[in-house]
Enzyme design. Sequence first.
Site, PDB file in Angstrom:
ATOM      1  NE  ARG A  62      -4.322  -1.655  10.483  1.00 30.40           N
ATOM      2  CZ  ARG A  62      -3.316  -1.172   9.766  1.00 30.40           C
ATOM      3  NH1 ARG A  62      -3.386   0.011   9.216  1.00 30.40           N
ATOM      4  NH2 ARG A  62      -2.232  -1.887   9.591  1.00 30.40           N
TER       5      ARG A  62
ATOM      6  NE  ARG B  84       7.481  -2.581   6.258  1.00 29.87           N
ATOM      7  CZ  ARG B  84       6.163  -2.354   6.250  1.00 29.87           C
ATOM      8  NH1 ARG B  84       5.570  -1.887   5.163  1.00 29.87           N
ATOM      9  NH2 ARG B  84       5.425  -2.598   7.311  1.00 29.87           N
TER      10      ARG B  84
ATOM     11  NE  ARG C 251       6.397  -0.522  10.697  1.00 30.51           N
ATOM     12  CZ  ARG C 251       5.288  -0.601   9.971  1.00 30.51           C
ATOM     13  NH1 ARG C 251       5.226   0.039   8.805  1.00 30.51           N
ATOM     14  NH2 ARG C 251       4.266  -1.305  10.390  1.00 30.51           N
TER      15      ARG C 251
ATOM     16  CE  LYS D 131      -2.130  -1.191   3.849  1.00 29.11           C
ATOM     17  NZ  LYS D 131      -1.554  -2.503   4.190  1.00 29.11           N
TER      18      LYS D 131
ATOM     19  NE  ARG E  54       2.188  -5.371  11.347  1.00 29.82           N
ATOM     20  CZ  ARG E  54       3.296  -5.068  10.659  1.00 29.82           C
ATOM     21  NH1 ARG E  54       4.466  -5.564  11.017  1.00 29.82           N
ATOM     22  NH2 ARG E  54       3.216  -4.272   9.609  1.00 29.82           N
TER      23      ARG E  54
HETATM   24  N1  UDP Z   1      -2.361   0.831  13.258  1.00 32.17           N
HETATM   25  C1  UDP Z   1      -3.647   0.870  13.749  1.00 32.17           C
HETATM   26  N2  UDP Z   1      -4.592   1.587  13.066  1.00 32.17           N
HETATM   27  C2  UDP Z   1      -4.304   2.257  11.933  1.00 32.17           C
HETATM   28  C3  UDP Z   1      -2.995   2.211  11.423  1.00 32.17           C
HETATM   29  C4  UDP Z   1      -2.044   1.480  12.103  1.00 32.17           C
HETATM   30  O1  UDP Z   1      -3.949   0.273  14.776  1.00 32.17           O
HETATM   31  O2  UDP Z   1      -5.210   2.898  11.373  1.00 32.17           O
HETATM   32  C5  UDP Z   1      -1.323   0.089  13.999  1.00 32.17           C
HETATM   33  C6  UDP Z   1      -1.461  -1.426  13.995  1.00 32.17           C
HETATM   34  O3  UDP Z   1      -0.926  -1.901  15.212  1.00 32.17           O
HETATM   35  C7  UDP Z   1      -0.569  -1.839  12.827  1.00 32.17           C
HETATM   36  C8  UDP Z   1       0.574  -0.837  12.937  1.00 32.17           C
HETATM   37  O4  UDP Z   1      -0.049   0.366  13.432  1.00 32.17           O
HETATM   38  O5  UDP Z   1      -0.114  -3.163  12.939  1.00 32.17           O
HETATM   39  C9  UDP Z   1       1.322  -0.556  11.642  1.00 32.17           C
HETATM   40  O6  UDP Z   1       0.400  -0.083  10.682  1.00 32.17           O
HETATM   41  P1  UDP Z   1       0.856   0.258   9.183  1.00 32.17           P
HETATM   42  O7  UDP Z   1      -0.396   0.564   8.430  1.00 32.17           O
HETATM   43  O8  UDP Z   1       1.908   1.250   9.179  1.00 32.17           O
HETATM   44  O9  UDP Z   1       1.510  -1.104   8.730  1.00 32.17           O
HETATM   45  P2  UDP Z   1       1.428  -1.837   7.352  1.00 32.17           P
HETATM   46  O10 UDP Z   1       0.122  -2.548   7.391  1.00 32.17           O
HETATM   47  O11 UDP Z   1       1.488  -0.790   6.285  1.00 32.17           O
HETATM   48  O12 UDP Z   1       2.606  -2.749   7.362  1.00 32.17           O
HETATM   49 MG    MG Z   2       1.977   0.767   5.234  1.00 31.69          MG
END
Ligand code: UDP
Ligand code: MG
Length: 190
Positions: free
Chosen positions: A89, A128, A134, A14, A146
Amino acid sequence: MINLVLFGPPGSGKGTQAAKLVEKYNLLHISTGDLFRYEMGNNTPLGQEAKSYIEKGELVPDEVTIGMLRNKVDANPDVEGYIFDGFPRTVPQAEALDRLLETKEQTVSKLVMLDVQDDELVSRLLNRGKTSGRADDNDESIIRNRIEVYKSETSPVFDFYNTQGKAAKIDGIGSIEEIFGRICAEIDHL
Ligand code: UDP
Ligand code: MG
């Protein structure tokens, strides 16, 4: 205006695709994950609260995330549209986004989901993690959590927009340019 939800599991690409879409369509990229990392980096109260969830791979509570998102949208009213990356989400977040856009006489134009299978996600995220700094990218059990949270809490958001005829699923495997072309094909006829 184009209001695009870029959707998909963690590691589906994304952020990478959002950066390219911003250039082509002149949209404001809003990544709630990036906003949380900014807050954590500055050790703000919001950042401290978010950290306790993020380090476990859990979702930050809806009201916290929605409030932060609303502030970002309200601070940037004069744009040609938004790319929402990593938000909504949960279905309640999607409902809140619809209400927020409604107050601006806007709607979500399209949700594009990047479809990638789990093992590929895990390997991309571990890779990554070597450079992202991170903590949530460095531990396979957090990564797997996740992905599970995505399946249980986030994937219903696809159906929420699909019943409105706004959702598209595209293959998220391929070169960055190939995937970008697939996303643009979904947007260009809007
Ligand atoms: N997160 C969340 N709500 C959001 C965005 C992020 O709770 O709207 C938290 C959640 O713990 C997630 C972490 O932040 O696992 C990293 O999110 P990000 O979207 O940056 O990760 P990606 O999915 O892009 O790897
Ligand atoms: Mg992201």
